[in-house]
Design a protein around this motif. Structure first.
Motif, PDB file in Angstrom:
ATOM      1  N   ARG A   1     -12.464  10.571  -6.747  1.00 39.93           N
ATOM      2  CA  ARG A   1     -13.109   9.529  -5.942  1.00 39.93           C
ATOM      3  C   ARG A   1     -13.608  10.088  -4.613  1.00 39.93           C
ATOM      4  O   ARG A   1     -14.696   9.740  -4.168  1.00 39.93           O
ATOM      5  CB  ARG A   1     -12.151   8.361  -5.735  1.00 39.93           C
ATOM      6  CG  ARG A   1     -11.993   7.519  -7.001  1.00 39.93           C
ATOM      7  CD  ARG A   1     -10.904   6.464  -6.849  1.00 39.93           C
ATOM      8  NE  ARG A   1     -10.996   5.494  -7.910  1.00 39.93           N
ATOM      9  CZ  ARG A   1     -11.598   4.313  -7.811  1.00 39.93           C
ATOM     10  NH1 ARG A   1     -12.146   3.941  -6.687  1.00 39.93           N
ATOM     11  NH2 ARG A   1     -11.636   3.493  -8.831  1.00 39.93           N
ATOM     12  N   TRP A   2     -12.818  10.962  -3.968  1.00 42.76           N
ATOM     13  CA  TRP A   2     -13.296  11.600  -2.743  1.00 42.76           C
ATOM     14  C   TRP A   2     -14.529  12.443  -3.041  1.00 42.76           C
ATOM     15  O   TRP A   2     -15.479  12.485  -2.246  1.00 42.76           O
ATOM     16  CB  TRP A   2     -12.208  12.452  -2.097  1.00 42.76           C
ATOM     17  CG  TRP A   2     -11.247  11.666  -1.255  1.00 42.76           C
ATOM     18  CD1 TRP A   2      -9.904  11.528  -1.466  1.00 42.76           C
ATOM     19  CD2 TRP A   2     -11.534  10.901  -0.076  1.00 42.76           C
ATOM     20  NE1 TRP A   2      -9.350  10.726  -0.495  1.00 42.76           N
ATOM     21  CE2 TRP A   2     -10.328  10.335   0.369  1.00 42.76           C
ATOM     22  CE3 TRP A   2     -12.699  10.631   0.635  1.00 42.76           C
ATOM     23  CZ2 TRP A   2     -10.249   9.515   1.503  1.00 42.76           C
ATOM     24  CZ3 TRP A   2     -12.632   9.807   1.759  1.00 42.76           C
ATOM     25  CH2 TRP A   2     -11.416   9.268   2.178  1.00 42.76           C
ATOM     26  N   ALA A   3     -14.542  13.101  -4.178  1.00 47.59           N
ATOM     27  CA  ALA A   3     -15.703  13.914  -4.564  1.00 47.59           C
ATOM     28  C   ALA A   3     -16.941  13.038  -4.738  1.00 47.59           C
ATOM     29  O   ALA A   3     -18.058  13.456  -4.392  1.00 47.59           O
ATOM     30  CB  ALA A   3     -15.401  14.691  -5.848  1.00 47.59           C
ATOM     31  N   GLN A   4     -16.758  11.832  -5.257  1.00 51.10           N
ATOM     32  CA  GLN A   4     -17.894  10.912  -5.383  1.00 51.10           C
ATOM     33  C   GLN A   4     -18.443  10.539  -4.006  1.00 51.10           C
ATOM     34  O   GLN A   4     -19.659  10.462  -3.824  1.00 51.10           O
ATOM     35  CB  GLN A   4     -17.481   9.640  -6.138  1.00 51.10           C
ATOM     36  CG  GLN A   4     -17.391   9.831  -7.626  1.00 51.10           C
ATOM     37  CD  GLN A   4     -17.144   8.517  -8.328  1.00 51.10           C
ATOM     38  OE1 GLN A   4     -16.215   7.795  -8.015  1.00 51.10           O
ATOM     39  NE2 GLN A   4     -17.996   8.212  -9.294  1.00 51.10           N
TER      40      GLN A   4
ATOM     41  N   ALA B   1     -10.062   3.135   1.095  1.00 50.18           N
ATOM     42  CA  ALA B   1      -9.770   2.160   0.046  1.00 50.18           C
ATOM     43  C   ALA B   1     -10.389   2.598  -1.285  1.00 50.18           C
ATOM     44  O   ALA B   1      -9.746   2.525  -2.333  1.00 50.18           O
ATOM     45  CB  ALA B   1     -10.278   0.776   0.449  1.00 50.18           C
ATOM     46  N   PHE B   2     -11.632   3.080  -1.242  1.00 48.31           N
ATOM     47  CA  PHE B   2     -12.297   3.542  -2.460  1.00 48.31           C
ATOM     48  C   PHE B   2     -11.523   4.702  -3.087  1.00 48.31           C
ATOM     49  O   PHE B   2     -11.248   4.700  -4.286  1.00 48.31           O
ATOM     50  CB  PHE B   2     -13.737   3.965  -2.161  1.00 48.31           C
ATOM     51  CG  PHE B   2     -14.471   4.471  -3.364  1.00 48.31           C
ATOM     52  CD1 PHE B   2     -15.062   3.594  -4.255  1.00 48.31           C
ATOM     53  CD2 PHE B   2     -14.553   5.833  -3.628  1.00 48.31           C
ATOM     54  CE1 PHE B   2     -15.722   4.058  -5.386  1.00 48.31           C
ATOM     55  CE2 PHE B   2     -15.210   6.311  -4.749  1.00 48.31           C
ATOM     56  CZ  PHE B   2     -15.798   5.424  -5.627  1.00 48.31           C
ATOM     57  N   ALA B   3     -11.193   5.685  -2.281  1.00 45.47           N
ATOM     58  CA  ALA B   3     -10.489   6.868  -2.791  1.00 45.47           C
ATOM     59  C   ALA B   3      -9.126   6.509  -3.364  1.00 45.47           C
ATOM     60  O   ALA B   3      -8.681   7.119  -4.345  1.00 45.47           O
ATOM     61  CB  ALA B   3     -10.345   7.913  -1.688  1.00 45.47           C
ATOM     62  N   ALA B   4      -8.474   5.515  -2.776  1.00 45.17           N
ATOM     63  CA  ALA B   4      -7.150   5.104  -3.248  1.00 45.17           C
ATOM     64  C   ALA B   4      -7.224   4.231  -4.503  1.00 45.17           C
ATOM     65  O   ALA B   4      -6.198   3.906  -5.088  1.00 45.17           O
ATOM     66  CB  ALA B   4      -6.420   4.355  -2.138  1.00 45.17           C
ATOM     67  N   GLY B   5      -8.427   3.847  -4.907  1.00 42.51           N
ATOM     68  CA  GLY B   5      -8.576   3.000  -6.081  1.00 42.51           C
ATOM     69  C   GLY B   5      -8.401   1.529  -5.791  1.00 42.51           C
ATOM     70  O   GLY B   5      -8.275   0.722  -6.709  1.00 42.51           O
ATOM     71  N   ALA B   6      -8.405   1.158  -4.526  1.00 45.43           N
ATOM     72  CA  ALA B   6      -8.321  -0.252  -4.130  1.00 45.43           C
ATOM     73  C   ALA B   6      -9.748  -0.793  -4.127  1.00 45.43           C
ATOM     74  O   ALA B   6     -10.372  -0.982  -3.068  1.00 45.43           O
ATOM     75  CB  ALA B   6      -7.652  -0.386  -2.771  1.00 45.43           C
TER      76      ALA B   6
ATOM     77  N   GLU C   1     -14.429  -1.500 -10.399  1.00 50.34           N
ATOM     78  CA  GLU C   1     -14.648  -0.064 -10.204  1.00 50.34           C
ATOM     79  C   GLU C   1     -16.139   0.247 -10.106  1.00 50.34           C
ATOM     80  O   GLU C   1     -16.573   1.010  -9.236  1.00 50.34           O
ATOM     81  CB  GLU C   1     -13.996   0.740 -11.327  1.00 50.34           C
ATOM     82  CG  GLU C   1     -14.053   2.228 -11.090  1.00 50.34           C
ATOM     83  CD  GLU C   1     -13.278   3.030 -12.124  1.00 50.34           C
ATOM     84  OE1 GLU C   1     -13.476   4.261 -12.162  1.00 50.34           O
ATOM     85  OE2 GLU C   1     -12.485   2.453 -12.895  1.00 50.34           O
ATOM     86  N   ARG C   2     -16.938  -0.347 -11.000  1.00 56.67           N
ATOM     87  CA  ARG C   2     -18.394  -0.149 -10.945  1.00 56.67           C
ATOM     88  C   ARG C   2     -18.968  -0.676  -9.632  1.00 56.67           C
ATOM     89  O   ARG C   2     -19.791  -0.017  -8.986  1.00 56.67           O
ATOM     90  CB  ARG C   2     -19.086  -0.862 -12.118  1.00 56.67           C
ATOM     91  CG  ARG C   2     -18.997  -0.150 -13.434  1.00 56.67           C
ATOM     92  CD  ARG C   2     -19.907  -0.778 -14.481  1.00 56.67           C
ATOM     93  NE  ARG C   2     -19.747  -2.223 -14.612  1.00 56.67           N
ATOM     94  CZ  ARG C   2     -18.855  -2.817 -15.390  1.00 56.67           C
ATOM     95  NH1 ARG C   2     -18.032  -2.105 -16.125  1.00 56.67           N
ATOM     96  NH2 ARG C   2     -18.796  -4.138 -15.454  1.00 56.67           N
ATOM     97  N   MET C   3     -18.531  -1.848  -9.227  1.00 60.88           N
ATOM     98  CA  MET C   3     -19.059  -2.449  -8.008  1.00 60.88           C
ATOM     99  C   MET C   3     -18.571  -1.718  -6.760  1.00 60.88           C
ATOM    100  O   MET C   3     -19.275  -1.688  -5.748  1.00 60.88           O
ATOM    101  CB  MET C   3     -18.697  -3.934  -7.938  1.00 60.88           C
ATOM    102  CG  MET C   3     -19.491  -4.801  -8.900  1.00 60.88           C
ATOM    103  SD  MET C   3     -21.295  -4.660  -8.723  1.00 60.88           S
ATOM    104  CE  MET C   3     -21.551  -5.373  -7.107  1.00 60.88           C
ATOM    105  N   ALA C   4     -17.404  -1.112  -6.816  1.00 66.24           N
ATOM    106  CA  ALA C   4     -16.919  -0.344  -5.668  1.00 66.24           C
ATOM    107  C   ALA C   4     -17.813   0.867  -5.435  1.00 66.24           C
ATOM    108  O   ALA C   4     -18.154   1.183  -4.283  1.00 66.24           O
ATOM    109  CB  ALA C   4     -15.466   0.083  -5.886  1.00 66.24           C
TER     110      ALA C   4
END
Length: 142
Positions: free
Chosen positions: A6-9, A38-43, A122-125
């Motif tokens: 997620r951080w790579a994204q 929040a994104f990287a943590a999957g929240a 996940e898609r919308m995040a």
């Protein structure tokens, strides 16, 4: 997807979309960092809500006349690409669906198929992370 993925994204979005430098208010910078964490943590829901907050903060700092406009007005008034405006309205409406739950007891889909909601979030995040960057990078200085 792992936290590192997620951080790579996020890094990939920055590399793709940032074409110079930007100056943000400290409020906006803080909110963007929170959205990224929040994104990287999957929240995913938290990242969406925070990304929209970052978008609103940026638009208010760059395109507000009174400081009192609603997000829909800020988007409409902003001198940004029409495609970005369309995406921001999609994101704003999606956020509103979560912030203003009309029928809290109409939850059978969420209970019976939570994976569908999780996949959608996940898609919308990722969509929100991209829209946030497209917004804050809309006027770079080189």
């Amino acid at each position: 997807m792992t936290q590192d993925d997620r951080w790579a994204q996020i890094v990939a979005l920055d590399e793709e979309l940032l074409k110079g430098g930007v100056i943000l208010s400290e409020w906006c910078s803080f909110i963007v960092r929170e959205a990224d964490v929040a994104f990287a943590a999957g929240a995913d829901l938290a990242s969406i809500l925070t990304a929209v907050s970052g978008i609103e903060t940026y638009l208010r700092s760059e395109h507000s006349e009174t400081g009192k406009e609603r997000l829909v007005e800020l988007i409409n008034r902003a001198s940004i690409d029409a495609g970005l405006k369309d995406d921001l309205h999609v994101l704003r409406k999606y956020r509103n669906k979560w912030v203003h739950v009309d029928e809290p007891w109409n939850d059978s889909n969420l209970l019976e198929r939570p994976e569908e909601t999780e996949q959608e979030l996940e898609r919308m995040a990722l969509f929100a992370a991209r829209a946030l960057r497209r917004t804050i990078y809309e006027n770079p200085w080189v």
